[in-house]
Design an enzyme around this catalytic site. Sequence first.
Site, PDB file in Angstrom:
ATOM      1  CG  HIS A 203       1.255  17.802   7.408  1.00 45.55           C
ATOM      2  ND1 HIS A 203       2.583  18.089   7.220  1.00 45.55           N
ATOM      3  CD2 HIS A 203       1.219  16.614   8.038  1.00 45.55           C
ATOM      4  CE1 HIS A 203       3.318  17.102   7.719  1.00 45.55           C
ATOM      5  NE2 HIS A 203       2.513  16.193   8.225  1.00 45.55           N
TER       6      HIS A 203
HETATM    7  C1  UD1 Z   1      -0.631  11.749   8.499  1.00 41.26           C
HETATM    8  C2  UD1 Z   1       0.215  11.317   9.694  1.00 41.26           C
HETATM    9  C3  UD1 Z   1       1.337  12.302   9.911  1.00 41.26           C
HETATM   10  C4  UD1 Z   1       2.147  12.528   8.650  1.00 41.26           C
HETATM   11  C5  UD1 Z   1       1.222  12.874   7.499  1.00 41.26           C
HETATM   12  C6  UD1 Z   1       1.996  12.929   6.222  1.00 41.26           C
HETATM   13  C7  UD1 Z   1      -0.947  10.172  11.540  1.00 41.26           C
HETATM   14  C8  UD1 Z   1      -1.553  10.324  12.873  1.00 41.26           C
HETATM   15  N1  UD1 Z   1      -0.592  11.312  10.916  1.00 41.26           N
HETATM   16  O1  UD1 Z   1      -1.207  12.992   8.825  1.00 41.26           O
HETATM   17  O2  UD1 Z   1       2.213  11.790  10.899  1.00 41.26           O
HETATM   18  O3  UD1 Z   1       3.047  13.564   8.870  1.00 41.26           O
HETATM   19  O4  UD1 Z   1       0.210  11.871   7.362  1.00 41.26           O
HETATM   20  O5  UD1 Z   1       1.365  13.712   5.265  1.00 41.26           O
HETATM   21  O6  UD1 Z   1      -0.799   9.075  11.056  1.00 41.26           O
HETATM   22  N2  UD1 Z   1      -7.021  13.600   3.612  1.00 41.26           N
HETATM   23  C9  UD1 Z   1      -7.417  13.760   2.320  1.00 41.26           C
HETATM   24  N3  UD1 Z   1      -6.900  12.913   1.377  1.00 41.26           N
HETATM   25  C10 UD1 Z   1      -6.049  11.918   1.674  1.00 41.26           C
HETATM   26  C11 UD1 Z   1      -5.653  11.752   3.007  1.00 41.26           C
HETATM   27  C12 UD1 Z   1      -6.145  12.593   3.962  1.00 41.26           C
HETATM   28  O7  UD1 Z   1      -8.204  14.661   1.984  1.00 41.26           O
HETATM   29  O8  UD1 Z   1      -5.615  11.184   0.745  1.00 41.26           O
HETATM   30  C13 UD1 Z   1      -7.563  14.521   4.625  1.00 41.26           C
HETATM   31  C14 UD1 Z   1      -8.809  13.965   5.330  1.00 41.26           C
HETATM   32  O9  UD1 Z   1      -9.664  15.018   5.593  1.00 41.26           O
HETATM   33  C15 UD1 Z   1      -8.219  13.439   6.627  1.00 41.26           C
HETATM   34  C16 UD1 Z   1      -7.083  14.413   6.903  1.00 41.26           C
HETATM   35  O10 UD1 Z   1      -6.566  14.736   5.627  1.00 41.26           O
HETATM   36  O11 UD1 Z   1      -9.147  13.409   7.668  1.00 41.26           O
HETATM   37  C17 UD1 Z   1      -5.984  13.848   7.756  1.00 41.26           C
HETATM   38  O12 UD1 Z   1      -5.469  12.643   7.189  1.00 41.26           O
HETATM   39  P1  UD1 Z   1      -4.656  11.598   8.097  1.00 41.26           P
HETATM   40  O13 UD1 Z   1      -4.039  10.562   7.254  1.00 41.26           O
HETATM   41  O14 UD1 Z   1      -5.525  11.136   9.207  1.00 41.26           O
HETATM   42  O15 UD1 Z   1      -3.554  12.496   8.765  1.00 41.26           O
HETATM   43  P2  UD1 Z   1      -2.498  13.463   8.087  1.00 41.26           P
HETATM   44  O16 UD1 Z   1      -2.758  14.841   8.596  1.00 41.26           O
HETATM   45  O17 UD1 Z   1      -2.431  13.246   6.636  1.00 41.26           O
HETATM   46  N1  UDP Z   2       6.215  16.154  -0.275  1.00 45.25           N
HETATM   47  C1  UDP Z   2       5.847  16.111  -1.616  1.00 45.25           C
HETATM   48  N2  UDP Z   2       4.989  17.055  -2.095  1.00 45.25           N
HETATM   49  C2  UDP Z   2       4.493  18.057  -1.321  1.00 45.25           C
HETATM   50  C3  UDP Z   2       4.886  18.102   0.051  1.00 45.25           C
HETATM   51  C4  UDP Z   2       5.738  17.139   0.539  1.00 45.25           C
HETATM   52  O1  UDP Z   2       6.305  15.225  -2.353  1.00 45.25           O
HETATM   53  O2  UDP Z   2       3.718  18.885  -1.817  1.00 45.25           O
HETATM   54  C5  UDP Z   2       7.115  15.116   0.248  1.00 45.25           C
HETATM   55  C6  UDP Z   2       8.369  15.652   0.844  1.00 45.25           C
HETATM   56  O3  UDP Z   2       9.371  15.772  -0.136  1.00 45.25           O
HETATM   57  C7  UDP Z   2       8.708  14.600   1.899  1.00 45.25           C
HETATM   58  C8  UDP Z   2       7.376  14.053   2.296  1.00 45.25           C
HETATM   59  O4  UDP Z   2       6.445  14.458   1.298  1.00 45.25           O
HETATM   60  O5  UDP Z   2       9.489  13.564   1.329  1.00 45.25           O
HETATM   61  C9  UDP Z   2       6.999  14.621   3.625  1.00 45.25           C
HETATM   62  O6  UDP Z   2       5.693  14.317   3.906  1.00 45.25           O
HETATM   63  P1  UDP Z   2       4.830  15.123   4.954  1.00 45.25           P
HETATM   64  O7  UDP Z   2       5.381  16.468   5.154  1.00 45.25           O
HETATM   65  O8  UDP Z   2       3.431  15.005   4.505  1.00 45.25           O
HETATM   66  O9  UDP Z   2       4.984  14.209   6.260  1.00 45.25           O
HETATM   67  P2  UDP Z   2       6.024  14.134   7.452  1.00 45.25           P
HETATM   68  O10 UDP Z   2       7.380  13.984   6.887  1.00 45.25           O
HETATM   69  O11 UDP Z   2       5.850  15.361   8.274  1.00 45.25           O
HETATM   70  O12 UDP Z   2       5.589  12.939   8.224  1.00 45.25           O
END
Ligand code: UD1
Ligand code: UDP
Length: 356
Positions: A203
């Site tokens: 992601h």
């Molecule tokens: C964010 C965090 C990242 C973390 C991740 C966990 C930042 C900069 N990034 O990344 O550090 O590892 O969360 O998963 O804070 N979207 C949806 N539904 C949702 C949320 C997001 O469809 O409920 C889509 C949208 O298109 C959005 C994109 O995901 O633009 C990115 O979402 P965003 O929260 O900005 O960043 P993540 O990639 O989720």
């Molecule tokens: N996770 C989850 N379901 C999924 C993928 C990840 O519950 O399909 C959980 C995972 O166990 C971990 C957390 O989400 O606890 C990690 O989140 P993510 O990888 O989105 O973010 P990061 O840790 O890189 O910030």
Amino acid sequence: MKALTVVGARPQFVKAYPVSRHLRRDHEEVLVHTGQHYDAELSDVFFEELGIPEPDHHLGVGSGPHGEQTAEMMAGIEDRLAEEGPDLVLCYGDTNSTLAAGIVASKTDVPLAHVEAGLRSDDREMPEEVNRVLTDHAADCLLAPSDAAAENLRAEGLTDGVFVTGDVMSDAVSLVRDRAATRARTLADLGVEPGEYVLATVHRAHNTDDPGRLADIVAALAAVDDEVVFPAHPRTTDALREYGLYEEAADALTLLDPLGYVDFVGLVADARAVATDSGGVQKEAFFLDTPCVTLRETTEWTETVDAGWNVLVGSDPDRIAAALDGSFDLPDDKPRPYGDGDAASAVTAALESFTS
Ligand code: UD1
Ligand code: UDP
């Protein structure tokens, strides 16, 4: 003590889960959800499955460019701080929700406590590294998961208010481990056997926002002999569709919607290996004795690499293939750099000592 906790993204719900349970035994906690993650499978499922109390305030910020998203969160957090008058703000990890909490707390003179302080990948191209560094330098109470994290803080001149607590995700894994063994999404449902599949997640912007890099990762995972189970973050599903990679991925991999935490932990535990660019998943693999192949060139969880349980391969298909197809040469001894699964109590004790 009255703590105002700010969460907003999937990993923060997991991290807050053990700490909230512990903190609420003797203290008051006000939970603020920024709304950074809003899809049910990225947010509600964690509250429901883990019994995390409903947020007291939901800011409903949603997705957006970094500046706009962070600014909206800051405005909402500032209002809630004025309304609630907490003794401290508690934030987790490295997302934009973390940074928003950090900036507002420090500007309004409310003490700030940061869980996962001191992690460094030294890759300033990643928004998470910027968020980590800035939040640590705004924080008054730095809750480091390991000695190496505390050492990173020291190297940046941060020595006051540092507590080494162990890692709260270790507590979270311990709390759901037994339930994960009887999870809803069984291996039989997915058509895989224990120890005979790879679990993959992707992601990071670096991987999803570059069509060539994402194509390389999909091709490398598609070439793995074992089945690859891939619960995809919505950002990744959108990117696969946009770059015309979705069909290839859906044909070659077991492509799923994001899973709940209990199902996911169960899948990590039973996988032959994990391939991921997630921070949290690298650690969960480590806690659950599953080798990890990290689809990045750097990691902030350096102890997992040093211990021989994690290898960094970037998005290069040959390196990914070599790492996933080879048999893992795992060391006999496994250190415990992140504590023994009692970090939530150490975090609570640190907050008590900090506020007293
Ligand atoms: C964010 C965090 C990242 C973390 C991740 C966990 C930042 C900069 N990034 O990344 O550090 O590892 O969360 O998963 O804070 N979207 C949806 N539904 C949702 C949320 C997001 O469809 O409920 C889509 C949208 O298109 C959005 C994109 O995901 O633009 C990115 O979402 P965003 O929260 O900005 O960043 P993540 O990639 O989720
Ligand atoms: N996770 C989850 N379901 C999924 C993928 C990840 O519950 O399909 C959980 C995972 O166990 C971990 C957390 O989400 O606890 C990690 O989140 P993510 O990888 O989105 O973010 P990061 O840790 O890189 O910030």
